[in-house]
Design an enzyme around this catalytic site. Sequence first.
Site, PDB file in Angstrom:
ATOM      1  N   LYS A  52      -2.632   4.819   3.453  1.00  0.00           N
ATOM      2  CA  LYS A  52      -1.738   5.268   2.132  1.00  0.00           C
ATOM      3  C   LYS A  52      -0.410   4.495   2.091  1.00  0.00           C
ATOM      4  O   LYS A  52       0.706   4.342   2.730  1.00  0.00           O
ATOM      5  CB  LYS A  52      -1.234   6.684   2.576  1.00  0.00           C
ATOM      6  CG  LYS A  52      -0.625   7.458   0.826  1.00  0.00           C
ATOM      7  CD  LYS A  52      -0.592   8.819   1.608  1.00  0.00           C
ATOM      8  CE  LYS A  52       1.438   9.198   1.487  1.00  0.00           C
ATOM      9  NZ  LYS A  52       1.858   9.364  -0.080  1.00  0.00           N
ATOM     10  N   ASP A 110       2.118   7.212  -7.531  1.00  0.00           N
ATOM     11  CA  ASP A 110       1.233   7.381  -9.072  1.00  0.00           C
ATOM     12  C   ASP A 110       1.278   6.672 -10.426  1.00  0.00           C
ATOM     13  O   ASP A 110       0.089   6.380 -11.026  1.00  0.00           O
ATOM     14  CB  ASP A 110       1.548   9.025  -9.123  1.00  0.00           C
ATOM     15  CG  ASP A 110       1.184   9.661  -7.752  1.00  0.00           C
ATOM     16  OD1 ASP A 110       0.953   9.625  -6.941  1.00  0.00           O
ATOM     17  OD2 ASP A 110       1.997  11.288  -8.111  1.00  0.00           O
ATOM     18  N   TYR A 123       0.410   6.363   7.187  1.00  0.00           N
ATOM     19  CA  TYR A 123       2.024   6.879   6.005  1.00  0.00           C
ATOM     20  C   TYR A 123       2.284   5.545   6.380  1.00  0.00           C
ATOM     21  O   TYR A 123       3.722   5.898   6.827  1.00  0.00           O
ATOM     22  CB  TYR A 123       1.975   8.292   6.099  1.00  0.00           C
ATOM     23  CG  TYR A 123       2.329   8.949   4.929  1.00  0.00           C
ATOM     24  CD1 TYR A 123       2.868   7.671   3.963  1.00  0.00           C
ATOM     25  CD2 TYR A 123       2.938   9.648   4.739  1.00  0.00           C
ATOM     26  CE1 TYR A 123       3.815   8.033   2.259  1.00  0.00           C
ATOM     27  CE2 TYR A 123       4.096  10.100   4.073  1.00  0.00           C
ATOM     28  CZ  TYR A 123       4.579   9.558   3.132  1.00  0.00           C
ATOM     29  OH  TYR A 123       4.831  10.084   1.913  1.00  0.00           O
TER      30      TYR A 123
HETATM   31  O1  SI3 Z   1       3.461  13.833   0.092  1.00  0.00           O
HETATM   32  C1  SI3 Z   1       3.390  12.722   0.344  1.00  0.00           C
HETATM   33  O2  SI3 Z   1       3.918  12.323   1.313  1.00  0.00           O
HETATM   34  C2  SI3 Z   1       3.243  12.044  -1.370  1.00  0.00           C
HETATM   35  O3  SI3 Z   1       3.378  12.830  -1.992  1.00  0.00           O
HETATM   36  C3  SI3 Z   1       4.097  10.485  -1.163  1.00  0.00           C
HETATM   37  C4  SI3 Z   1       3.381  10.023  -2.540  1.00  0.00           C
HETATM   38  O4  SI3 Z   1       3.650   8.592  -2.189  1.00  0.00           O
HETATM   39  C5  SI3 Z   1       4.945  10.133  -3.671  1.00  0.00           C
HETATM   40  N1  SI3 Z   1       6.310   9.445  -2.831  1.00  0.00           N
HETATM   41  C6  SI3 Z   1       6.866  10.572  -2.997  1.00  0.00           C
HETATM   42  C7  SI3 Z   1       7.906  10.202  -1.694  1.00  0.00           C
HETATM   43  O5  SI3 Z   1       7.093  11.530  -3.090  1.00  0.00           O
HETATM   44  C8  SI3 Z   1       4.779   9.782  -4.994  1.00  0.00           C
HETATM   45  O6  SI3 Z   1       3.319  10.160  -5.268  1.00  0.00           O
HETATM   46  C9  SI3 Z   1       5.411   9.851  -5.245  1.00  0.00           C
HETATM   47  O7  SI3 Z   1       5.814  11.519  -5.382  1.00  0.00           O
HETATM   48  C10 SI3 Z   1       4.866   9.605  -6.994  1.00  0.00           C
HETATM   49  O8  SI3 Z   1       4.528   8.305  -7.315  1.00  0.00           O
HETATM   50  C11 SI3 Z   1       5.925   9.524  -8.443  1.00  0.00           C
HETATM   51  O9  SI3 Z   1       6.842   8.789  -7.713  1.00  0.00           O
END
Ligand code: SI3
Length: 293
Positions: free
Chosen positions: A164, A190, A136
Amino acid sequence: GKNIKGIISALLVPFDEEGRVNEAGLRQIIRHNIDEMKVDGLYVGGSTGENFLIETDVKKQIFDIAKDESKDDIHLIAQVGGMNVYEAIELGQYATELGYDAISAVTPFYYKFSFAEVKEYYQDIVNAVDNDLIIYSIPVLTGIEMGLKEFEELFALDNIIGVKFTAADFYLLERLRHSFPDVLIYSGFDEMLFPAAIYEVDGAIGSTYNVNGIRARGILEAVKDNDLAKARQLQKESNDLIEAILANGLYPTLKRLLQLEGCDEGPFLSRKPMASITDEQLEEAKRIHEELL
Ligand code: SI3
């Protein structure tokens, strides 16, 4: 099953006033992901699960609930990493016994670890846990930047099957995809799924798929069908939503949207020191639900 591909939601966890897991609400969120969002998998214990704010026992409890509720219907990835490699190993063994398809570990953070230290951390985890591991990488939160050479060294370790990739570095993403056609690469942002899909990532792991999983799948499928106009349109609609969610507070807003989608049992608070939702944010979440979801 090591063919872990497609749309994977980073699971949100609702907490009560005392910071305990709201189990009934968590089960509803898992069901919503499986039944309504049709996700291919869940990423349990990620940033989105507020994982770095909770005790080891509670992390195990969440792994238990996710497995119990989803059975063998979808892929399950347990994020076990953090700053404590001994805890990572304990959690990795625990999730493996529960039947998780893979584990994942964030690069250790806070101290500015050297790459040699990061590599030894992964070596220690894969030596002790009999499961596949997905790295990750999220440099914006961890401060750990890795390039092609570093990834190559990590992918050479036994049982490391993927990454990831949560970064906006599409040059590096292209080099990784080209250099490691057999490594599983997941898009982590996302809001950048469309360009990542063009570079043929194997899937995507993210927070907003808890509520936007259908559009996200549409993006992957449209790119596969070479319908770039359609994929771009779906990313535009997704980004109207994501932009509004980010502006209103990411995790509290996602939790509120889930409540408005019918996950309505018990409190959906954040784990302190993460702030829970305010009245103003509640209003805006309602608008987002009506206009953008
Ligand atoms: O739970 C997790 O580790 C993630 O969801 C990581 C993911 O890369 C998310 N990053 C964070 C910092 O929350 C993204 O899904 C992110 O929320 C999304 O792209 C909105 O910026």
